[in-house]
Design a protein around this motif. Structure first.
Motif, PDB file in Angstrom:
ATOM      1  N   VAL A  71      33.073 -68.292 -49.866  1.00 36.96           N
ATOM      2  CA  VAL A  71      34.106 -67.264 -49.960  1.00 36.96           C
ATOM      3  C   VAL A  71      33.984 -66.197 -48.877  1.00 36.96           C
ATOM      4  O   VAL A  71      34.874 -65.384 -48.699  1.00 36.96           O
ATOM      5  CB  VAL A  71      34.154 -66.579 -51.354  1.00 36.96           C
ATOM      6  CG1 VAL A  71      34.363 -67.602 -52.453  1.00 36.96           C
ATOM      7  CG2 VAL A  71      32.934 -65.730 -51.606  1.00 36.96           C
ATOM      8  N   VAL A  72      32.871 -66.215 -48.132  1.00 34.40           N
ATOM      9  CA  VAL A  72      32.622 -65.202 -47.115  1.00 34.40           C
ATOM     10  C   VAL A  72      32.959 -65.758 -45.735  1.00 34.40           C
ATOM     11  O   VAL A  72      32.580 -66.879 -45.392  1.00 34.40           O
ATOM     12  CB  VAL A  72      31.151 -64.739 -47.160  1.00 34.40           C
ATOM     13  CG1 VAL A  72      30.869 -63.715 -46.073  1.00 34.40           C
ATOM     14  CG2 VAL A  72      30.828 -64.173 -48.536  1.00 34.40           C
ATOM     15  N   GLY A  73      33.678 -64.959 -44.954  1.00 38.55           N
ATOM     16  CA  GLY A  73      34.062 -65.346 -43.602  1.00 38.55           C
ATOM     17  C   GLY A  73      32.978 -65.030 -42.586  1.00 38.55           C
ATOM     18  O   GLY A  73      31.818 -64.764 -42.923  1.00 38.55           O
ATOM     19  N   GLU A  74      33.379 -65.030 -41.337  1.00 35.48           N
ATOM     20  CA  GLU A  74      32.476 -64.735 -40.229  1.00 35.48           C
ATOM     21  C   GLU A  74      32.346 -63.222 -40.052  1.00 35.48           C
ATOM     22  O   GLU A  74      33.222 -62.465 -40.481  1.00 35.48           O
ATOM     23  CB  GLU A  74      33.037 -65.352 -38.936  1.00 35.48           C
ATOM     24  CG  GLU A  74      33.129 -66.870 -38.965  1.00 35.48           C
ATOM     25  CD  GLU A  74      31.764 -67.535 -39.055  1.00 35.48           C
ATOM     26  OE1 GLU A  74      30.824 -67.050 -38.397  1.00 35.48           O
ATOM     27  OE2 GLU A  74      31.638 -68.517 -39.801  1.00 35.48           O
ATOM     28  N   PRO A  75      31.279 -62.786 -39.392  1.00 33.22           N
ATOM     29  CA  PRO A  75      31.138 -61.354 -39.122  1.00 33.22           C
ATOM     30  C   PRO A  75      32.294 -60.846 -38.246  1.00 33.22           C
ATOM     31  O   PRO A  75      32.895 -61.608 -37.490  1.00 33.22           O
ATOM     32  CB  PRO A  75      29.814 -61.250 -38.370  1.00 33.22           C
ATOM     33  CG  PRO A  75      29.079 -62.493 -38.710  1.00 33.22           C
ATOM     34  CD  PRO A  75      30.120 -63.552 -38.930  1.00 33.22           C
ATOM     35  N   TYR A  76      32.563 -59.575 -38.343  1.00 35.88           N
ATOM     36  CA  TYR A  76      33.595 -58.918 -37.542  1.00 35.88           C
ATOM     37  C   TYR A  76      32.952 -58.235 -36.345  1.00 35.88           C
ATOM     38  O   TYR A  76      31.744 -57.971 -36.340  1.00 35.88           O
ATOM     39  CB  TYR A  76      34.316 -57.849 -38.375  1.00 35.88           C
ATOM     40  CG  TYR A  76      35.288 -58.411 -39.382  1.00 35.88           C
ATOM     41  CD1 TYR A  76      36.652 -58.234 -39.210  1.00 35.88           C
ATOM     42  CD2 TYR A  76      34.844 -59.102 -40.503  1.00 35.88           C
ATOM     43  CE1 TYR A  76      37.554 -58.732 -40.134  1.00 35.88           C
ATOM     44  CE2 TYR A  76      35.736 -59.606 -41.429  1.00 35.88           C
ATOM     45  CZ  TYR A  76      37.095 -59.417 -41.241  1.00 35.88           C
ATOM     46  OH  TYR A  76      37.983 -59.919 -42.148  1.00 35.88           O
ATOM     47  N   ALA A  77      33.758 -57.936 -35.349  1.00 34.92           N
ATOM     48  CA  ALA A  77      33.334 -57.121 -34.207  1.00 34.92           C
ATOM     49  C   ALA A  77      34.577 -56.434 -33.664  1.00 34.92           C
ATOM     50  O   ALA A  77      35.668 -57.012 -33.666  1.00 34.92           O
ATOM     51  CB  ALA A  77      32.687 -57.983 -33.131  1.00 34.92           C
TER      52      ALA A  77
END
Length: 169
Positions: A71-77
């Protein structure tokens, strides 16, 4: 747990779903939104104070990403390369209902064996995670004084679980 008002941001989205752009994402503004075939729903008892609603919501969804990594996506930047933690891949829809509807939803979530988390009224009086778990463990499932429930699963199954609830205002 002893809870005090905290600053917590809870976002809700339309029931059409969608995904968030993440670092490394190739989605562009012209791409159609992606409709998720799963749903995260939080159901809150309608008589909670506003700060309790936010607090309960935050606690309920905190377990989903640790137990269900999909349910968790990739990190943001950001554009400067400053990293941010990943978030859910899909919206978290927040609903409210009566105590009776919440209890019925809990029973339906159990009967469908959907991943779920609960928050009981007893947790407002505890002060730590150990005591929280002990407070829930001390009460049979059908006698829990629920103030919140989070559930994850296929859209149609989650919709059946939260039947009778309404979107949180």
């Amino acid at each position: 747990m002893t809870t005090t008002p905290t600053t917590t941001t809870t976002a809700t989205a339309s029931t059409t779903g969608g995904t968030s752009a993440t670092a490394g994402s190739t989605a562009t503004a012209g791409d159609p939104p992606v409709r998720s075939d799963t749903k995260i729903a939080v159901l809150l008892r309608e008589d909670l104070e506003p700060w309790q609603r936010l607090n309960v919501t935050a606690f309920l969804v905190s377990g989903l990403g640790t137990d269900l990594p999909e349910v968790v996506g990739e990190p943001y930047a950001d554009a400067d390369g400053t990293p941010y933690l990943p978030m859910f891949r899909q919206p978290v829809l927040v609903f409210e209902a009566s105590k009776e509807t919440l209890t019925a939803a809990h029973g339906r979530a159990l009967s469908r064996a959907l991943p779920r988390s609960v928050f009981t009224s007893d947790l407002f009086a505890t002060g730590n995670d150990r005591d929280n778990r002990a407070a829930v463990r001390a009460v049979p499932a059908d006698r829990l004084d629920l103030v919140g429930l989070a559930v994850y699963g296929p859209r149609n199954a989650v919709d059946k679980v939260i039947k009778g609830a309404r979107m949180h205002p």
